[in-house]
Design an enzyme around this catalytic site. Structure first.
Site, mmCIF file in Angstrom:
data_model
loop_
_atom_site.group_PDB
_atom_site.id
_atom_site.type_symbol
_atom_site.label_atom_id
_atom_site.label_comp_id
_atom_site.label_asym_id
_atom_site.label_seq_id
_atom_site.Cartn_x
_atom_site.Cartn_y
_atom_site.Cartn_z
ATOM 1 N N ARG A 51 0.850 -1.194 0.000
ATOM 2 C CA ARG A 51 0.000 0.000 0.000
ATOM 3 C C ARG A 51 0.885 1.243 0.000
ATOM 4 N NH1 ARG A 51 -3.680 -2.700 4.665
ATOM 5 N NH2 ARG A 51 -1.607 -3.462 5.171
ATOM 6 N N ASP A 53 2.575 4.942 -0.506
ATOM 7 C CA ASP A 53 2.123 6.267 -0.077
ATOM 8 C C ASP A 53 1.865 7.190 -1.265
ATOM 9 O OD1 ASP A 53 2.345 5.545 2.561
ATOM 10 O OD2 ASP A 53 4.372 6.352 2.790
ATOM 11 N N TYR A 111 12.831 -2.076 -3.800
ATOM 12 C CA TYR A 111 12.560 -0.659 -4.008
ATOM 13 C C TYR A 111 13.818 0.029 -4.517
ATOM 14 C CZ TYR A 111 8.173 -0.673 -1.275
ATOM 15 O OH TYR A 111 6.900 -0.889 -0.817
ATOM 16 N N ARG A 198 12.192 5.178 2.973
ATOM 17 C CA ARG A 198 12.419 6.623 2.875
ATOM 18 C C ARG A 198 13.231 7.148 4.047
ATOM 19 N NH1 ARG A 198 6.510 8.737 2.175
ATOM 20 N NH2 ARG A 198 7.553 10.766 2.395
#
Length: 379
Positions: A51, A53, A111, A198
């Site tokens: 999910r 952002d 990622y 992040r």
């Protein structure tokens, strides 16, 4: 007859409020539900694996939905792409077993975080990379990143308000490459906490500028305090590259860090529903979490019983309850049957692990068995 369809979805997250449906803006999930419902002429609700952002991009997010429509599974992606906006595309669609769930199946997520490191920003990169004016030393960032690889408690790299119970995750690789003005962080792991990638990016950027020494990352990790890590880097630099699902359960699962060391034999889960969990070393304040996390994971993998041995301090207790599981000292017959499942090579490796931890070959390991507490208590 209902069938379950797996989608691989790519999107530019710039114009969306993330994946999950919410009241304050349009999301990827909302658009997919709307267009699939129109296409298949029945209410569709997709379940996403990650999910993401607001502002985060994806090349290979995964989702599933159930349908009674007779359209061929591999044609659904082509059909729905005709009505999707240009910044969302379904790359593939296929039928999967009805009990397959994208968030419960074991997988490796990858990622990338892109940093534009130059004196003046480039307009064409503004939506897909974080612009950093200060020169970044990539070698320092690489030295810092090495401390994060492996299984650790990443509480320092998780949004403080997150209500997740267990903050232990495993990072398989964290590579940092520079190509001209572009620096790319590529990180693969078993799963990630909210904003974890992040925050790692923001912390490594601090290292790259010289604000943190590389060794500080090890201290931040050990402290389990979000306030010590760097800032959360902007979402626009982050892309979910892909998700590689496990096709076959690995025979062995080994993990080691400064807090714990253990091995799990999983090769007898599929046929006999049995796993073997050997704790070589574990700090006392981590013991219960380590035990619960790994027993639960083996049951999720299909185990019906997990034989456990504490080769460090013998903290297992007959009859104690750990989460949903009851720990019992097994009858000799049950233990012999379980050990009889091991082949010659497995028996040798289990023996080496047990002897190596105890340092006394003649001393027998005290095995216990973890089973579903409700089943045990109800006879």
């Amino acid at each position: 007859m209902k069938k379950r369809i797996k989608l691989v979805v790519s999107y530019d997250g710039t114009n969306y409020c993330g994946w999950q449906i919410q009241k304050n803006g349009v999301t990827i999930e909302e658009v997919l539900n709307r267009e699939l419902t129109a296409l298949l002429k029945e209410p569709i609700a997709v379940i996403g694996a990650s999910r993401t952002d607001a502002g985060v991009h994806a090349l290979g997010n995964v989702a599933v939905f159930d349908t009674e429509n007779r359209m061929a599974a591999d044609k659904i992606c082509l059909a729905v792409n005709q009505s999707l906006p240009e910044d969302i595309r379904v790359q593939s669609s296929e039928e999967v077993p009805f009990d397959w769930h994208p968030r419960k199946a074991n997988c490796t997520k990858t990622y990338e975080y892109q940093i534009l490191n130059r004196r003046i920003s480039l307009p064409t990169e503004r939506l897909y990379a974080y612009f950093c004016y200060y020169p970044l030393e990539v070698e320092r960032m690489r030295r810092a990143a090495a401390f994060l690889v492996g299984e650790h408690d990443f509480k320092s790299f998780c949004t403080a308000k997150s209500n997740v119970e267990d903050t232990v995750r495993t990072i398989y690789s964290l590579d940092i490459k520079r190509d001209g003005d572009k620096i790319v962080l590529c990180i693969s792991g078993s799963g990630f906490l909210y904003n974890m990638v992040r925050i790692i990016a923001g912390t490594l950027i601090r290292v790259g500028t010289g604000a943190f020494p590389p060794e500080a990352v090890s201290e931040i990790l050990a402290a389990r305090d979000r306030r010590l890590a760097g800032p959360t880097a902007p979402a626009k630099g982050l892309t979910l590259v892909g998700m590689e699902y496990e096709k076959e359960l690995p025979s062995w699962h080994h993990r080691e860090n400064e807090m714990w060391s253990y091995s799990i034999l999983q090769s007898h889960i599929k046929k006999e529903g049995t796993a073997y969990f050997m704790v070589v070393r574990c700090e006392d304040d981590e013991w219960e979490r380590l035990l619960l996390r790994n027993i639960h994971h083996e049951f999720q993998n299909g185990a019906q019983q997990v034989f456990v041995v504490d080769l460090d301090k013998k903290r297992l207790k007959d009859g104690e309850k750990i989460g949903y599981y009851r720990i019992q000292r097994p009858e000799q017959k049950r233990l012999l049957e379980a050990m009889g499942l091991l082949d010659e090579e497995e028996r040798k490796l289990v023996g080496e692990i047990c002897r190596g931890a105890e340092g006394e070959p003649e001393k027998k390991a005290e095995w216990y068995c973890a089973r579903d507490a409700a089943a045990v208590d109800n006879g």
